[in-house]
Scaffold this active site. Structure first.
Site, short mmCIF file in Angstrom:
data_model
loop_
_atom_site.label_atom_id
_atom_site.label_comp_id
_atom_site.label_asym_id
_atom_site.label_seq_id
_atom_site.Cartn_x
_atom_site.Cartn_y
_atom_site.Cartn_z
CG PHE A 25 3.55 -69.59 35.73
CD1 PHE A 25 2.29 -69.30 35.00
CD2 PHE A 25 3.50 -69.17 36.61
CE1 PHE A 25 0.71 -69.03 34.86
CE2 PHE A 25 2.06 -69.51 37.55
CZ PHE A 25 1.19 -69.19 36.57
CG ASP A 26 7.89 -68.90 29.23
OD1 ASP A 26 9.13 -68.33 29.30
OD2 ASP A 26 7.28 -68.45 28.26
CB CYS A 27 9.00 -65.00 32.83
SG CYS A 27 8.61 -63.59 32.92
#
Length: 246
Positions: free
Chosen positions: A26-28
């Site tokens: 995941f990108d945050c």
């Protein structure tokens, strides 16, 4: 492919088989954490204090432009990048930010909150997958966000560790090395086509675009790059529902 409801998303489930994946990366910020409201909560009053009145999209467009410029070249910590972003706003609109204003964006990250659907979706996904973060941030800054996200991530890869910023291949290669799974068992989930989807796909990863701004357009969401994700969803709630559907 615009997916606006879970039922519509289910019509497209054939395009991706969640059973083949063991890890979700995941990108945050922008994907899990509502960074637009975080950014606007700092920059809008700061600019108004210096007699500069911009609408939300103008602020976010300039933020994205300045950030991308500063993340190129030799690596510097994200806290410094954010400081220089504020400085660039001052240069663009002819004002001198104070020391507190220069540090205000970085200092505010600890207060940035997840999107309403994030925590429940992560808890659901955690039951089936390893969860990994690949984020353009410093270790200490992500530590604040980790507390808000309320799940234990199996790996956390930051820009500080990679000494580079997405869309660099380096960040993803470091993540793939640490995850230690075949590429076909890793699915990358992100809101930014520019920072994430293009690079992840170039390395052979399957991708999910979380298009939270489906009815709006702007560089800060997709960038100028064009790439076709394997799946597009409007939010993480939809992704979690798809992943648990037989």
């Amino acid at each position: 492919m615009k997916l606006t409801t879970i039922n519509q998303a289910l019509e497209y489930k054939k395009v991706i088989d969640f059973n083949q994946y063991k890890a979700l990366t995941f990108d945050c910020y922008g994907t899990l954490i509502d960074w637009e409201n975080g950014i606007l909560g700092v920059l809008k009053p700061l600019l108004l204090a210096h007699k500069t009145n911009l609408d939300d999209d103008q602020i976010l467009e300039l933020f994205a432009q300045f950030e991308a410029e500063l993340e190129k070249g030799d690596y510097t910590k994200y806290r410094e990048v954010l400081k220089r972003v504020v400085q660039k706003f001052g240069e663009r609109f002819s004002f001198a930010p104070t020391a507190d204003e220069l540090n205000s964006l970085a200092n505010s990250i600890q207060h940035w909150l997840p999107f309403p659907d994030t925590i429940e979706a992560l808890k659901t996904l955690k039951q089936k997958f390893k969860l990994v973060i690949i984020s353009n941030v410093d270790d200490d800054l992500f530590a604040f966000s980790a507390k808000h996200l309320q799940v234990q991530f199996d790996q956390i890869i930051t820009a500080e560790q990679a000494k580079s910023y997405k869309p660099s291949l380096n960040n993803f290669r470091l993540a793939i090395e640490r995850i230690d799974l075949p590429l076909e068992q890793i699915l990358h989930v992100a809101a930014s086509v520019y920072h994430d989807i293009v690079t992840a796909k170039s390395l052979g990863l399957s991708t999910v675009w979380v298009n939270r701004r489906a009815v709006q357009k702007g560089f800060f969401t997709t960038g100028s790059a064009i790439s076709q994700p394997n799946l597009e969803v409007p939010d993480l709630k939809t992704l979690a529902a798809l992943s648990s559907t037989k």
